[in-house]
Motif scaffolding. Structure first.
Motif, mmCIF file in Angstrom:
data_model
loop_
_atom_site.group_PDB
_atom_site.id
_atom_site.type_symbol
_atom_site.label_atom_id
_atom_site.label_comp_id
_atom_site.label_asym_id
_atom_site.label_seq_id
_atom_site.Cartn_x
_atom_site.Cartn_y
_atom_site.Cartn_z
ATOM 1 N N SER A 172 8.879 -6.782 -34.347
ATOM 2 C CA SER A 172 9.796 -5.654 -34.381
ATOM 3 C C SER A 172 9.236 -4.468 -33.618
ATOM 4 O O SER A 172 8.023 -4.264 -33.554
ATOM 5 N N LYS A 173 10.132 -3.696 -33.059
ATOM 6 C CA LYS A 173 9.769 -2.375 -32.590
ATOM 7 C C LYS A 173 9.597 -1.497 -33.831
ATOM 8 O O LYS A 173 10.130 -1.793 -34.886
ATOM 9 N N GLY A 174 8.836 -0.435 -33.708
ATOM 10 C CA GLY A 174 8.723 0.493 -34.817
ATOM 11 C C GLY A 174 7.572 0.228 -35.754
ATOM 12 O O GLY A 174 6.962 1.160 -36.258
ATOM 13 N N PHE A 175 7.251 -1.053 -35.988
ATOM 14 C CA PHE A 175 6.128 -1.362 -36.866
ATOM 15 C C PHE A 175 5.567 -2.737 -36.537
ATOM 16 O O PHE A 175 6.239 -3.581 -35.955
ATOM 17 N N THR A 176 4.307 -2.949 -36.913
ATOM 18 C CA THR A 176 3.686 -4.262 -36.791
ATOM 19 C C THR A 176 3.460 -4.801 -38.195
ATOM 20 O O THR A 176 3.306 -4.035 -39.156
ATOM 21 N N TYR A 177 3.383 -6.119 -38.307
ATOM 22 C CA TYR A 177 3.377 -6.771 -39.618
ATOM 23 C C TYR A 177 2.409 -7.941 -39.561
ATOM 24 O O TYR A 177 2.486 -8.773 -38.668
ATOM 25 N N ARG A 178 1.427 -7.988 -40.509
ATOM 26 C CA ARG A 178 0.467 -9.089 -40.492
ATOM 27 C C ARG A 178 -0.141 -9.277 -41.882
ATOM 28 O O ARG A 178 -0.114 -8.366 -42.723
ATOM 29 N N PHE A 236 17.227 -2.492 -37.961
ATOM 30 C CA PHE A 236 17.457 -1.077 -37.655
ATOM 31 C C PHE A 236 16.703 -0.681 -36.384
ATOM 32 O O PHE A 236 17.267 -0.084 -35.467
ATOM 33 N N PHE A 237 15.421 -1.018 -36.313
ATOM 34 C CA PHE A 237 14.617 -0.648 -35.151
ATOM 35 C C PHE A 237 15.092 -1.354 -33.884
ATOM 36 O O PHE A 237 15.001 -0.795 -32.787
ATOM 37 N N GLN A 238 15.581 -2.593 -34.026
ATOM 38 C CA GLN A 238 16.056 -3.314 -32.853
ATOM 39 C C GLN A 238 17.257 -2.613 -32.216
ATOM 40 O O GLN A 238 17.493 -2.721 -31.023
ATOM 41 N N GLU A 239 18.033 -1.894 -33.046
ATOM 42 C CA GLU A 239 19.244 -1.238 -32.555
ATOM 43 C C GLU A 239 18.992 0.177 -32.042
ATOM 44 O O GLU A 239 19.886 0.814 -31.510
ATOM 45 N N VAL A 240 17.782 0.672 -32.225
ATOM 46 C CA VAL A 240 17.459 2.036 -31.791
ATOM 47 C C VAL A 240 17.478 2.121 -30.270
ATOM 48 O O VAL A 240 16.951 1.258 -29.573
#
Length: 316
Positions: free
Chosen positions: A68-74, A126-130
């Motif tokens: 995702s844009k906006g944040f990373t996740y791991r 949400f971030f994908q649509e920004v």
């Protein structure tokens, strides 16, 4: 929770000078519930903030890949890490994190992780649509005008002002209040003052009343930029955390991310005049164009619509 998250992140960043090794990470527990611990952290080496959820292996059954844009996740060593990307406004990440931390004691842990997963996926969408925008004078003036009118509504005591701001959601108009559509325009033109209309249907009539809000701006060093307008709105909202969260989401939707705001600091305006007009069938506009013609843009001379002017503070 938004207020707590904002406060902790601010405190962690303020404590960065206490570290002798800038590669270390500052973190603080914000909630312990049902063997699950929630930490907020700040990394001085990357200037990034994040949420760490420490969970036992038996609970870590929600593993899924999120790009995702906006944040990373791991995942790492029985912890889930969610970290901001710096090109986004820090405040929208705070809203995101505040929605991930439970407000009450965790009951059914499986249900909790299902809800956590769904929330993360919703924010990913949400971030994908920004929008990703590059500043231009017309774009900045447009956003400045909408934020200025939002400030006017908030100062006038309109309790649902943030909800009334419909432009960022792709609605037909910038604001919708009490069955009235309001289109906000901002201009720096003089002699004559011109109002730019970007499409043939922007001022088209419908079942609801349409009003045109006009801000006449002056470019000068004593005025405000977009960041100033955003900060003023947050100050007015004060402790209304729900409205603050809604505002952060909408301002992000307009494309005002961290990078965009940093590039618009030199766009400074003062409001010379503001006015309001009732758009009806006699108002000079291109409500329709012949079939086959597209991308119609035109300007309206302010002097030609004086007779349509109404009180700026008209209800709605």
């Amino acid at each position: 929770m938004l207020n707590t998250v904002s406060k902790v992140f601010s405190e962690l960043e303020a404590d960065k000078n206490m570290l002798t090794n800038k590669n270390n990470t500052l973190e603080r527990i914000v909630l312990v519930s049902k063997n699950i611990t929630f930490f907020l952290y700040y990394s001085p080496s990357t200037s990034k903030r994040g949420l760490r959820v420490s969970i036992p292996n038996v609970e870590a059954k929600m593993k899924f890949k999120v790009d995702s844009k906006g944040f990373t996740y791991r995942y790492h060593e029985e912890s889930l890490y969610i970290e901001e990307e710096k090109e986004y406004i820090t405040n929208i990440f705070k809203v995101f994190v505040s929605e991930l931390i439970p407000k009450n004691e965790i009951g059914n842990s499986k249900l909790f992780f299902d809800n956590l997963k769904n929330t993360i996926l919703e924010w990913r969408d949400f971030f994908q649509e920004v929008k990703q925008l590059q500043p231009s004078q017309d774009l900045v003036k447009g956003i400045f005008g909408e934020l200025s009118y939002l400030i006017h509504l908030l100062r006038s005591g309109v309790s649902n002002a943030i909800d009334c701001w419909t432009g960022p959601l792709g609605a037909r108009c910038d604001f919708f209040i009490d069955n009235k559509r309001l289109e906000v325009k901002a201009t720096t033109t003089t002699n004559p003052v011109k109002i730019s209309v970007s499409s043939s249907n922007q001022l088209s009539l419908g079942s609801s009343e349409l009003n045109l809000i006009l801000y006449e701006l002056i470019e000068n060093e004593g005025g405000y930029n977009i960041e100033d307008r955003i900060n003023e709105i947050i100050k007015i909202l004060d402790k209304d955390l729900i409205s603050q969260a809604s505002f952060y989401k909408k301002i992000e939707k307009t494309g005002c991310n961290h990078q965009f705001i940093s590039l618009t600091k030199s766009y400074i305006y003062s409001i010379k005049n503001h006015s309001r007009y009732k758009v009806n069938e006699n108002f000079p506009s291109l409500s329709s164009v012949p079939k086959g013609i597209t991308d119609v843009k035109y300007s309206i001379i302010k002097d030609s619509i004086i007779k349509f002017e109404i009180n700026f503070d008209t209800q709605g």
